[in-house]
Enzyme design. Structure first.
Site, PDB file in Angstrom:
ATOM      1  CD  GLU A 178     -26.736 -23.879  55.409  1.00  0.00           C
ATOM      2  OE1 GLU A 178     -26.601 -23.149  54.416  1.00  0.00           O
ATOM      3  OE2 GLU A 178     -27.058 -23.446  56.540  1.00  0.00           O
ATOM      4  CD  GLU A 291     -24.264 -22.697  59.689  1.00  0.00           C
ATOM      5  OE1 GLU A 291     -24.951 -21.780  59.199  1.00  0.00           O
ATOM      6  OE2 GLU A 291     -23.419 -23.337  59.057  1.00  0.00           O
TER       7      GLU A 291
HETATM    8  O1  AHR Z   1     -23.207 -18.823  59.191  1.00  0.00           O
HETATM    9  C1  AHR Z   1     -23.244 -18.223  57.935  1.00  0.00           C
HETATM   10  C2  AHR Z   1     -23.635 -19.183  56.821  1.00  0.00           C
HETATM   11  O2  AHR Z   1     -24.981 -19.520  56.941  1.00  0.00           O
HETATM   12  C3  AHR Z   1     -22.923 -20.518  56.808  1.00  0.00           C
HETATM   13  O3  AHR Z   1     -21.734 -20.460  56.103  1.00  0.00           O
HETATM   14  C4  AHR Z   1     -23.893 -21.399  56.083  1.00  0.00           C
HETATM   15  O4  AHR Z   1     -23.786 -22.748  56.474  1.00  0.00           O
HETATM   16  C5  AHR Z   1     -25.253 -20.795  56.381  1.00  0.00           C
HETATM   17  O5  AHR Z   1     -26.027 -20.661  55.265  1.00  0.00           O
END
Ligand code: AHR
Length: 505
Positions: A178, A291
């Site tokens: 990210e 994610e």
């Molecule tokens: O999964 C929780 C968080 O969400 C992770 O650390 C991040 O990559 C995302 O914003």
């Protein structure tokens, strides 16, 4: 046909792609109680941990039920200020450090070797996300050498000194997490990231040409994705995207959320194609959705460990997410639920034990049954119209024809088993109050064998029903029903139907 009475058509000749088992992967970040108190708890007062490895045996057993093929590690946001060197070598010499993603302290008692051991016990492949925040290319190369090299060089020898003579051969490496986000240590503009990641990719592949690289994307429908793909397509193997869906306390918003992910995958596929055309590249690049989940960061803030307590509605949202991945099997080859334990997770632990959240059950059904070849199912269904998050789903839907709508109440994916003797149909009825009787019609060359269908159903009468220390109200019920050509789904229910079939081809 756009119908208020649902109908499902399935033809085993109409295949999409093989379902990649890696879409059922996991994610273990140094965040909240995912690692410490989750998978790793040496000296558990109730002897729940392995005395040698410190792993929670009950947690590993529960994760094994999910057949997790890959675990991503060590973050997430955590990685952007992580020094991997702190997490190797004798434990008593490992430094405690301030941790900038979740504003905690990192003990470094769990590091590279512990993660590799965990993956080995889980029979899963490790996937490492590199630090592109405070980390340098030199650090990244050193980590790759440490994990994968069999040469007589410094970091390979350090791994040997630390007790592991053989290389770990980590195949999956991603170029930051990210990096576009204002919360990220080392946030960058898309052009800057693309240039830097390109140079990192070249160097990493020089050191180990066998690795597969994953670029850091955004949601798949952001300009960041277009810009970074344009530059990186020739040097990467996967483009990563992240989406979390929220309920805002509204069941329809919750279950319609994954529609955005479906659209995101279509857009990302086109952006990859465009980048390949522009680069004159025939490189195979697919999506690593590393994610995804239901997460309301207001309800369960990251700084407090993001311990979501999921209910029946969330189980349906997760099943809808997984339907998207099966339907988009041609483009999404890896997907990691975020995360695997305690943090926005299907499993919650305490020092006394664990319970499986409502979302555990659809995940397990998909991971065990929805394997094989994805089929291009045609579904006529009543359609939801109303608020969506993000709101562009609602706006797009207004202009879209009935059969193409992303917000059907009856949400379906189907697979043909590898032995071609079963068709398994995952059906989410997203409607809060309406039950439906759904004719399921098979292609002309496909016959259902026998007079029954095996059903795995996840249902509870109240959308707010959840699981907890006082018991698991939402679980899978297995039953055999007579097959009459149609199937009745309860209101707000999820089920996988397993048909034995005979396909003449
Ligand atoms: O999964 C929780 C968080 O969400 C992770 O650390 C991040 O990559 C995302 O914003």
């Amino acid at each position: 046909m756009f119908s208020s009475t649902p109908v499902i058509h399935i033809d085993p000749a109409r295949t999409i792609s093989r379902v990649d088992p890696r879409i059922y992967s996991g994610f273990t970040e140094h965040m909240g109680r995912c690692i410490y108190g989750g998978i790793y708890e040496p000296h558990n007062p109730n002897s729940l941990s392995d005395p040698y490895t410190g792993f929670r045996k009950d947690v590993l057993d529960a994760l094994k039920e999910l057949n997790v093929p890959i675990f991503r590690y060590p973050g997430g946001n955590f990685v952007s200020s992580y020094r991997w060197q702190d997490g190797v070598g004798p434990k008593h010499l490992r430094p405690r450090r301030p941790e900038l993603a979740w504003l905690t302290e990192e003990s470094n008692q769990f590091g590279t070797h512990e993660f590799m051991q965990f993956c080995k016990e889980m029979n899963a492949e490790p996937y490492i996300c590199l630090n592109m925040g405070t980390g340098t290319l030199e650090d990244a190369l050193a980590w790759l050498e440490y994990c994968n090299s069999s040469a007589n060089t410094y970091y390979a020898n350090l791994r040997r000194t630390n007790g592991h003579p053989e290389p770990y051969n980590v195949k999956y490496w991603s170029l930051g997490n990210e990096v576009w986000g204002p919360w990220q240590v080392g946030q960058m503009e898309s052009q800057d990231y693309a240039k830097k990641a390109f140079q990192w990719a070249k160097a990493l592949k020089l050191l180990d040409p066998k690795i597969q690289l994953i670029s850091c994307g955004e949601t798949g429908y952001a300009d960041w994705d277009r810009v970074t793909l344009k530059k990186l397509v020739p040097v990467i193997d996967y483009h990563s995207i992240h989406i979390y869906t929220v309920s805002e306390g509204n069941h329809a918003v919750n279950v319609m959320g994954p529609a955005a992910a479906e659209k995101a995958l279509e857009i990302t596929k086109s952006l990859i194609d465009l980048a390949k055309i522009e680069a004159g590249s025939d490189k195979q690049v697919t999506v690593c959705f590393d994610e995804w989940n239901v997460w309301d960061p207001v309800r369960a803030p990251g700084e407090k460990g993001a311990e979501e307590h999921y209910d029946m509605s969330d189980a349906l949202a997760v099943a809808s997410w997984l339907n998207v991945f099966v339907r988009k099997a041609d483009i999404v080859k890896i997907a990691c639920i975020a995360q695997s334990v305690n943090v926005i997770s299907p499993i919650i632990t305490s020092p006394k034990g664990l319970f499986k959240q409502t979302t555990f059950y659809p995940l397990k059904l998909f991971a065990t049954l929805m394997q094989g070849t994805s089929l291009n199912v045609h579904v006529s269904s009543p359609v939801y119209s109303g608020k969506t998050v993000p709101d562009w789903v609602e706006k797009l839907e207004n202009k879209t024809g009935g059969d193409e709508k992303l917000t059907k109440f009856i949400d379906v994916s189907a697979v043909l088993s590898d032995a071609r003797d079963e068709i398994r149909v995952a059906i989410v009825n997203k409607h809060a109050t309406d039950a439906y009787t759904i004719p399921i019609r098979f292609g002309p060359a496909c016959k259902v064998v026998g007079e029954t269908v095996k059903v795995f159903e996840v249902w509870s009468p109240n959308l707010k029903d959840n699981n907890g220390w006082d018991g698991e109200r939402v679980q899978t019920v297995e039953k055999e029903e007579s097959w009459t050509g149609e199937y009745s789904v309860k209101r707000h229910s999820f089920q996988v139907l397993v048909f034995r079939i005979d396909v003449s081809s």
